[in-house]
Design an enzyme around this catalytic site. Structure first.
Site, mmCIF file in Angstrom:
data_model
loop_
_atom_site.group_PDB
_atom_site.id
_atom_site.type_symbol
_atom_site.label_atom_id
_atom_site.label_comp_id
_atom_site.label_asym_id
_atom_site.label_seq_id
_atom_site.Cartn_x
_atom_site.Cartn_y
_atom_site.Cartn_z
ATOM 1 N N HIS A 54 -34.380 -47.531 -3.905
ATOM 2 C CA HIS A 54 -33.108 -46.839 -3.712
ATOM 3 C C HIS A 54 -31.984 -47.815 -4.046
ATOM 4 O O HIS A 54 -32.148 -49.044 -3.927
ATOM 5 C CB HIS A 54 -32.967 -46.373 -2.265
ATOM 6 C CG HIS A 54 -33.883 -45.258 -1.897
ATOM 7 N ND1 HIS A 54 -33.671 -44.473 -0.788
ATOM 8 C CD2 HIS A 54 -35.015 -44.793 -2.476
ATOM 9 C CE1 HIS A 54 -34.629 -43.569 -0.704
ATOM 10 N NE2 HIS A 54 -35.466 -43.749 -1.710
ATOM 11 N N GLU A 56 -29.342 -48.689 -2.437
ATOM 12 C CA GLU A 56 -28.992 -49.592 -1.338
ATOM 13 C C GLU A 56 -29.969 -50.757 -1.228
ATOM 14 O O GLU A 56 -29.562 -51.907 -1.059
ATOM 15 C CB GLU A 56 -28.987 -48.853 0.011
ATOM 16 C CG GLU A 56 -28.048 -47.681 0.076
ATOM 17 C CD GLU A 56 -28.708 -46.349 -0.222
ATOM 18 O OE1 GLU A 56 -28.422 -45.382 0.509
ATOM 19 O OE2 GLU A 56 -29.504 -46.275 -1.186
ATOM 20 N N CYS A 84 -30.483 -42.878 3.597
ATOM 21 C CA CYS A 84 -31.651 -42.282 4.243
ATOM 22 C C CYS A 84 -32.078 -43.197 5.395
ATOM 23 O O CYS A 84 -31.566 -44.320 5.532
ATOM 24 C CB CYS A 84 -32.778 -42.123 3.227
ATOM 25 S SG CYS A 84 -33.551 -43.696 2.739
ATOM 26 N N CYS A 87 -33.112 -46.773 4.232
ATOM 27 C CA CYS A 87 -31.980 -47.606 3.826
ATOM 28 C C CYS A 87 -31.103 -47.971 5.021
ATOM 29 O O CYS A 87 -30.626 -49.101 5.116
ATOM 30 C CB CYS A 87 -31.173 -46.903 2.749
ATOM 31 S SG CYS A 87 -32.083 -46.768 1.183
#
Length: 150
Positions: A54, A56, A84, A87
């Site tokens: 992801h 992040e 999410c 993260c």
């Protein structure tokens, strides 16, 4: 103290680049104390065949590598979509001081929705959270990306 400056434009640029690669358009930027961008990334889960890639996570990894530390106290994270749970947990583990995000994610978010990671007593660190930064543009990117896929 210097006046606040948003770095969401750079996060949005990373999200647009992710969309061009066929990735879900999410971008993230890590900013060091003093306002210097130290890392920027967009989603690369498909490209890297890695469910943890992801925006992040990639940005945090790069910032930690530059800082030569697993923790980033005093650093800010700008991300185009509510993180999410995975993260959000990584943000807490990295000790990010302030989290700024754009669009809310009622389906998969982990900050204001769903797991609400920072609301749990087990959360060892809770950053300051600011939502709705460039929300309309972040939402528009996501809607444009998903519209032909639905």
């Amino acid at each position: 103290m210097s006046p606040f400056r948003s770095h969401m434009d750079r996060a949005l640029a990373e999200a647009r680049a992710a969309a061009r690669r066929g990735e879900v358009p999410v971008g993230a930027v890590v900013v060091a104390p003093g306002g210097r961008i130290v890392a920027a990334a967009g989603n690369r889960t498909r490209e890297l065949a890695d469910p943890t890639a992801h925006a992040e996570i990639l940005a945090l990894r790069a910032a930690c590598a530059e800082a030569r530390s697993e923790r980033l106290p005093g650093y800010d994270l700008y991300v185009t979509l509510e993180p999410c749970p995975m993260c959000a947990s990584a943000i807490g583990q990295a000790r990010i001081a302030r989290l700024y995000y754009g669009a809310a994610d009622p389906k998969s978010g982990g900050v204001a929705h769903g797991a609400r990671v920072f609301a749990h007593p087990q959360s060892h660190h809770v950053p300051e959270v600011y939502d709705g930064i460039a929300e309309a543009e972040a939402e528009a990117l996501l809607k444009a990306f998903f519209a032909p896929r639905r």
